[in-house]
Design an enzyme around this catalytic site. Sequence first.
Site, PDB file in Angstrom:
ATOM      1  N   GLU A 700       3.927 -32.184  25.164  1.00  0.00           N
ATOM      2  CA  GLU A 700       2.995 -33.266  24.794  1.00  0.00           C
ATOM      3  C   GLU A 700       1.881 -32.661  23.950  1.00  0.00           C
ATOM      4  O   GLU A 700       1.294 -31.640  24.318  1.00  0.00           O
ATOM      5  CB  GLU A 700       2.406 -33.929  26.041  1.00  0.00           C
ATOM      6  CG  GLU A 700       1.419 -35.050  25.696  1.00  0.00           C
ATOM      7  CD  GLU A 700       0.795 -35.682  26.923  1.00  0.00           C
ATOM      8  OE1 GLU A 700      -0.038 -36.597  26.757  1.00  0.00           O
ATOM      9  OE2 GLU A 700       1.113 -35.256  28.058  1.00  0.00           O
ATOM     10  N   ASN A 755       0.423 -39.023  21.653  1.00  0.00           N
ATOM     11  CA  ASN A 755      -0.255 -40.209  22.185  1.00  0.00           C
ATOM     12  C   ASN A 755      -0.758 -41.084  21.039  1.00  0.00           C
ATOM     13  O   ASN A 755      -1.370 -40.582  20.082  1.00  0.00           O
ATOM     14  CB  ASN A 755      -1.445 -39.800  23.058  1.00  0.00           C
ATOM     15  CG  ASN A 755      -1.000 -39.147  24.351  1.00  0.00           C
ATOM     16  OD1 ASN A 755      -0.619 -39.819  25.294  1.00  0.00           O
ATOM     17  ND2 ASN A 755      -1.032 -37.806  24.382  1.00  0.00           N
ATOM     18  N   GLU A 787       3.805 -41.843  22.896  1.00  0.00           N
ATOM     19  CA  GLU A 787       3.292 -42.203  24.212  1.00  0.00           C
ATOM     20  C   GLU A 787       2.208 -43.272  24.068  1.00  0.00           C
ATOM     21  O   GLU A 787       1.275 -43.110  23.280  1.00  0.00           O
ATOM     22  CB  GLU A 787       2.732 -40.973  24.930  1.00  0.00           C
ATOM     23  CG  GLU A 787       3.807 -39.963  25.299  1.00  0.00           C
ATOM     24  CD  GLU A 787       3.311 -38.913  26.277  1.00  0.00           C
ATOM     25  OE1 GLU A 787       2.142 -39.008  26.711  1.00  0.00           O
ATOM     26  OE2 GLU A 787       4.082 -37.991  26.609  1.00  0.00           O
ATOM     27  N   ASP A 817       2.651 -44.006  29.229  1.00  0.00           N
ATOM     28  CA  ASP A 817       1.842 -42.975  29.876  1.00  0.00           C
ATOM     29  C   ASP A 817       1.015 -43.569  31.014  1.00  0.00           C
ATOM     30  O   ASP A 817       0.751 -44.771  31.058  1.00  0.00           O
ATOM     31  CB  ASP A 817       0.914 -42.343  28.833  1.00  0.00           C
ATOM     32  CG  ASP A 817       0.400 -40.987  29.286  1.00  0.00           C
ATOM     33  OD1 ASP A 817       0.855 -40.489  30.324  1.00  0.00           O
ATOM     34  OD2 ASP A 817      -0.463 -40.420  28.591  1.00  0.00           O
ATOM     35  N   GLU A 874       3.757 -36.245  35.913  1.00  0.00           N
ATOM     36  CA  GLU A 874       2.656 -35.456  35.360  1.00  0.00           C
ATOM     37  C   GLU A 874       1.847 -34.815  36.488  1.00  0.00           C
ATOM     38  O   GLU A 874       1.893 -35.247  37.637  1.00  0.00           O
ATOM     39  CB  GLU A 874       1.717 -36.346  34.539  1.00  0.00           C
ATOM     40  CG  GLU A 874       2.326 -36.941  33.285  1.00  0.00           C
ATOM     41  CD  GLU A 874       1.278 -37.725  32.501  1.00  0.00           C
ATOM     42  OE1 GLU A 874       0.828 -37.225  31.469  1.00  0.00           O
ATOM     43  OE2 GLU A 874       0.909 -38.840  32.934  1.00  0.00           O
TER      44      GLU A 874
END
Length: 924
Positions: A700, A755, A787, A817, A874
């Site tokens: 990520e 993201n 995301e 997310d 996560e």
Amino acid sequence: MAILAVFLSCAIASDNGLFYYLDHFLAEKRMLLDKKPASGRIALLEIDNKSLTEIGTWPWKRSVYGEIIEKTFAAGAEELAFDIDFSASSSPEEDKAFGQALINAEGPVTLAMFQQHNTADMSSAEVKTNRPIAALEENAWLATVNILADADGVVRNFPFAQEVDGAAYPSLSSLLGGVNSIVPGTFIVDYGMDPDTIPTFSVIDLLKGQLPQGALDQRKVLVGAGAVELRDMMTVPALGMISGPKMQILAAENLINGRAMSMAPSFWTSLMSAFALIPILFLTLSRRVNSYWKYAGLIGLSLCLEVVSFVIYLIEPVLLPTAMMQAQIIGSAIVLTLFEIRFKDLLLSLSQRRNASISAFLQTIIKDSFSGIVIITEQGRILEISEQAKAILHRLGYEPEDGLFIDDCMPLEMIDVLNKAPIYLDLNERDEALKTLEIGEGDDCRYLEYSITPSVVTTNQDEHTRDRHVITMMFNDITNAHKEQLRLEYLADHDPVTDLLNQSGFCTAVDERLRTRRQGDARDNKVLVFACQGSRMQKITQSLGPGYLDELMRKVGANLARLEGFEVVGCADQKTFLLCAFGATSDQAARLATAIRASSVEARYSVRGHDVTIGCHIGVADLHQSGINTEDLVRAATVALLRSKETGAGHLLYTSDLAADVLHRRELEGEIIGALDRSEFELYYQPQVNLRTGVTIGCEALIRWNHADLGSIRPDIFIPIVEENGMIVELGRWILESACRDAMTWPEDVTVAVNVSAVQFTRSNILDDIRTALAQSGLAKDRLHIEITESLFIAAPDAVITQLNAIREEGIKIALDDFGTGYSSLSYIHQFPLDKIKIDRAFVKDLPRSLDSLAIINAIVALARGFDITVVAEGMETEAQAEAVKIAGCQIGQGFFFGKPMTNDDFTVHLFDQQHTPAAINVG
């Protein structure tokens, strides 16, 4: 005989040229009726203000003109001419450069020559010829540019050619107009051609290569002065002042179009005058035709004459002089008038008609006025009243008419005003200021805007005049406008949703209370201001809609207004309630804040069938600590409110430390503007691991801001700032492009997740940004994952689904997310196009001890498996946590246990070590 005398006198006047200018005036009007565009075969390169400014001091260097020659023919010009004086030498180098340009010219170049008197006032008979210097003349064509102005300074005629120093030279307009031989004489210019249609370009645009494509192609080009400072301006008919070069082109366009005008032969005028005499004699001598038809006949004859002359002008380049004949028609009309009307009867009739007309006119004004008008005598009777006044009073229930007493047909309020008006007021000191009169009460109340003016009128009675004193009242019904003004004044100080005082009204009310009570009661120096805002208002708006929130705000505001202990309550911008407690100190802030929270803000409200609470954050400011006036207090309370929202505190009292925090945020807001240009942002990558094999399969991308002076700044601090100011769009593009570029340095099976903010979906074309990043980097589409968070789906889910489907069709995977922390997470799994969901770290941190967290994870995995969605866990920091989520069925793990966020170089080394180390991280 009188008619014949008129005709003869006009003919003599015409022969002596008295109608010359009138003939040209009428001809100019005909030209204006037939506006024609230029042919476009001649273009003007104008020495305008822009060219003078760019090139510099006038006159220009001769090499500039050489460059003009070269670039004009390079642009495709057919022929070039200069309306510029080259009779004086420049420097030898400059003259030589210009002369060489003339020799090398790809087409014919014409230079101007002209004659002028030796004295400035033209009193000398000697004429001087200005012609180009020998070095230029021998390599160019010559043409005259002399202007033939009439005595009034207006240029109406142009020469075909002129004799200079014993030799005949064509005029510049003749050369440009395609006249290939020396033709003596002059022609009248048809100024019906529109000069604005002449293709006109700036010299500096030619020299800089900024002319439109094909601007000069196959055209004759004239270079001349257009700037007013160069004083090459002429007065022409119909158009007024135009530049000399444009006038030359207009004359040349006449020749191109075969419109070299000339006056018709004099016998044409004489013949038409003789024919006109016959109907004029018939009209003036006939007794069977009344005066009106006679005048109509003369007008018709005049119009016919102009129509014939206009038709001739359209068909042939000939101007028919009609001034003499028009004068004959006018003279005939005067003779007719003298015959038909006796002067004494005329004057008497005019006087009587004037008086009657004025009287009728004034009565019409009063009767038909848009304002109400009523004229009252000193006895209180209505002398005159307008229809509008009757209509206004009728709406009030009264029926006034001329002759009635005002006491019998007007409202008491209006009668009172009229009775108090001094009817004998000095006319030099009259008060005509507009006033407002209120009639009635409650909803039936009407507002009239009025003025009262005393005056004296003179009336005739039995052949005697008599002065009467009257007062005139003019009024309008302004009820709607007045009520609207009251409404606007109310809205200026009140919030339209809650009907509480707005921030401005709140500050004014508190300041007023402090001024009036401070001297009488010392405790009024103790003041607390509370700024209160619901913590869940955004979620309520997103889930239920703004209408629900407004209704909830009204109910909360009503409760706060009834709350004891607070004397002034308001509602400021951003849905913030303001409350003021007099006599309260900082020690009482907690108790009062609790009262606000418990009895009003955090109470449960029923809104359209929904039970709602909005939560509460409160900021408090003390007068002795926060400022010297209410605005300072409100500002300080708002600062404390913002800090309480950031920290999650129920309420906070303003201190100087809070102000420093706010200043720090303001500093960050200013510094972040240029952070991208200063290359202060950096991407870090946190590994994502296949829980079954322990192999890093992706990462990520996480952004970091490294400020030169402020140090490293956390994303949770600066991301909200860039989302508020819109910079997230530009920063988001940079993240996409940088992440894709870095990913190209990794093994081909490693993916990168980026993201994307909800703001990017609403303020930019996110699909175009993704395509651009992939195209620039060359990264395969299946290696990029996007995301998103659940907040994206709240505002406009249909539009979001459309965009997400388009992204997914490109082959890009979409991950949700922070799953489980939003509004209705489980419902999104089947509604939206998702490939992965990421279980928030809140459900992982208590594993493996928390059975509740494990049960939630099991439920999420089971649901996701039914929709073929990959689950990423996560926040794993221990091997036990990783083992727990693996057993629960999560396929991918991410957290410090597998690797902290690292730079691209470190992540590349991490991947290299994994490829060359058989024992990768293996969970379980």
